[in-house]
Write an enzyme that holds these catalytic residues in place. Structure first.
Site, PDB file in Angstrom:
ATOM      1  N   LYS A  83       0.658  -1.270   0.154  1.00  0.00           N
ATOM      2  CA  LYS A  83       0.031  -0.265  -0.322  1.00  0.00           C
ATOM      3  C   LYS A  83       0.945   1.392   0.160  1.00  0.00           C
ATOM      4  O   LYS A  83       1.807   1.923   0.890  1.00  0.00           O
ATOM      5  CB  LYS A  83      -0.717  -0.086   1.293  1.00  0.00           C
ATOM      6  CG  LYS A  83      -2.047   1.255   1.379  1.00  0.00           C
ATOM      7  CD  LYS A  83      -2.806   1.208   2.295  1.00  0.00           C
ATOM      8  CE  LYS A  83      -3.420   2.574   2.651  1.00  0.00           C
ATOM      9  NZ  LYS A  83      -4.353   2.176   3.587  1.00  0.00           N
ATOM     10  N   LYS A 131      -2.431  -1.689  -3.627  1.00  0.00           N
ATOM     11  CA  LYS A 131      -2.932  -0.972  -3.785  1.00  0.00           C
ATOM     12  C   LYS A 131      -2.236   0.850  -4.078  1.00  0.00           C
ATOM     13  O   LYS A 131      -0.985   0.753  -3.687  1.00  0.00           O
ATOM     14  CB  LYS A 131      -3.653  -0.556  -3.084  1.00  0.00           C
ATOM     15  CG  LYS A 131      -4.605   0.948  -2.160  1.00  0.00           C
ATOM     16  CD  LYS A 131      -5.256   0.252  -1.167  1.00  0.00           C
ATOM     17  CE  LYS A 131      -5.863   1.397  -0.975  1.00  0.00           C
ATOM     18  NZ  LYS A 131      -6.157   1.775   0.674  1.00  0.00           N
TER      19      LYS A 131
HETATM   20  C1  PBG Z   1      -7.472   3.474   5.527  1.00  0.00           C
HETATM   21  C2  PBG Z   1      -7.998   3.200   4.201  1.00  0.00           C
HETATM   22  C3  PBG Z   1      -8.218   4.331   2.384  1.00  0.00           C
HETATM   23  C4  PBG Z   1      -8.008   3.482   1.893  1.00  0.00           C
HETATM   24  C5  PBG Z   1      -8.687   2.653   1.904  1.00  0.00           C
HETATM   25  N1  PBG Z   1      -8.835   2.423   3.023  1.00  0.00           N
HETATM   26  C6  PBG Z   1      -7.647   5.977   2.885  1.00  0.00           C
HETATM   27  C7  PBG Z   1      -5.817   5.830   3.158  1.00  0.00           C
HETATM   28  O1  PBG Z   1      -4.480   5.131   3.452  1.00  0.00           O
HETATM   29  O2  PBG Z   1      -5.910   6.804   3.521  1.00  0.00           O
HETATM   30  C8  PBG Z   1      -7.941   4.384  -0.179  1.00  0.00           C
HETATM   31  C9  PBG Z   1      -8.939   3.530  -0.188  1.00  0.00           C
HETATM   32  C10 PBG Z   1      -9.487   4.282  -1.924  1.00  0.00           C
HETATM   33  O3  PBG Z   1      -8.950   5.617  -2.239  1.00  0.00           O
HETATM   34  O4  PBG Z   1     -10.156   3.862  -2.343  1.00  0.00           O
HETATM   35  N2  PBG Z   1      -6.482   3.179   6.248  1.00  0.00           N
END
Ligand code: PBG
Length: 324
Positions: free
Chosen positions: A193, A246
């Site tokens: 991520k 992601k």
């Molecule tokens: C929570 C989380 C996020 C997303 C999924 N879980 C936001 C972030 O990390 O700031 C992003 C999902 C998306 O942009 O569709 N931490």
């Protein structure tokens, strides 16, 4: 002479030799649940996406099950936030209530409920872990994440998906789930991520913009592909059953690297910013939404994704049923 065009002459011929397919039964649809009543609050930066109160949730879930989409990924928007994100691990929290509601309805008995585990929607400072003197604490956050995971499992969640990016959270969550009798509940880890600007619209939707600083001390540097492989390896050793990469589109090499190296199901998360860019351009009439979305989905499959988590899921399912 080599004539590649021989196999492109007709729809039937092209279909017969097609290498990759987007399938409805591999789609995951993210759903936002919020405290309150009679709410279907549109998210301005994500056309077509709403935040639902639990009483209105069936509208969305009925669409999901009717479309044949097997799974939802739940995000909660609590009424109150505090320094320690207690709404995340409160057994009466918004996600816990939503999961219990879904699991109590017979018509959703086959729907897979994936619970995103993170503190950022629940903390007043908007960070994914505990904060002390401006530092996001790692080890102190782990018990809270584990507690959240157990609380979601108790409510009936089918899969736990930690997205916080603290080190060792998969192990902490696995141990806590096992100790509490949830040995059968899989962990779908957001392993690769990245600290991405593509999450912008989500943070509007989930009210989780960090109050200070950014997430760069815990989410990955977009420049690092090799490091992503170490993150995945770590999470596998700690007990992850599935991996999420992601964002998706600007990170297809990551999906490819993970799937060629490890024998584990990988989900590509086609995140909010990717969705909103397509929606905005489509609204302006600059692109063909259906064709563009299906091409993106196909590209993710070609890169090696098994599941695709996407806000386009309802449309994709419809377009697959309609055919070309
Ligand atoms: C929570 C989380 C996020 C997303 C999924 N879980 C936001 C972030 O990390 O700031 C992003 C999902 C998306 O942009 O569709 N931490």
């Amino acid at each position: 002479m080599e004539r590649m065009r021989r196999l492109r002459v007709s729809p039937a011929m092209r279909s017969m030799v097609r290498e990759n397919h987007v399938r409805i039964d591999e789609l995951v649809y993210p759903v936002f649940v919020m405290e309150g009543q009679d709410l279907c609050q549109p998210v301005d930066s994500m056309p077509g996406i709403c935040q639902y109160s639990i009483d209105r949730l069936p509208e969305e879930l009925n669409r999901v099950t009717k479309a044949g989409i097997p799974a939802v990924l739940l995000f909660g928007i609590p009424a109150h936030k505090d320094e320690v994100g207690s709404g995340a691990y409160d057994d009466q929290g918004i996600v816990q209530q939503a999961v219990r509601f879904i699991k109590s309805e017979k018509k959703y008995q086959n729907l897979i409920v994936i619970a995103d585990v993170c503190l950022c929607e629940y903390t007043s400072h908007g960070h994914c872990g505990l904060v002390k003197d401006g530092i996001i604490l790692n080890d102190e956050t782990l018990p809270l994440l584990a507690k959240t995971a157990v609380s979601y499992a108790k409510a009936g969640a089918d899969i736990i998906a930690p997205s916080d990016m603290m080190d060792s959270r998969v192990r902490a969550i696995r141990e806590a789930l096992d100790e509490n009798g949830f040995v059968q509940i899989p962990i779908m880890a957001y392993s690769a991520k990245f600290a991405s600007a593509f999450y912008g619209p989500f943070r509007d939707a989930a009210h989780s913009v960090p109050g200070f600083g950014d997430r760069k001390t815990y989410q990955m540097d977009p420049a690092n592909g090799r490091e992503a492989m170490r993150e995945v390896e770590e999470d596998l050793l700690e007990g992850a059953d599935m991996i999420i990469a992601k964002p998706a589109m600007a990170y297809m090499d990551i999906i490819r690297d993970i799937t060629t190296t490890y024998n584990i199901p990988v989900a590509a998360y086609n995140v909010s910013g990717e969705y909103s860019m397509v929606k905005a351009a489509a609204e302006k009439g600059w692109i063909n939404e259906k064709k563009i979305v299906m091409e993106i989905m196909t590209g993710l499959k070609r890169a090696g994704a098994k599941m695709i988590i996407t806000y386009h899921a309802l449309d994709v399912a419809k377009w697959i049923r309609e055919g070309e």
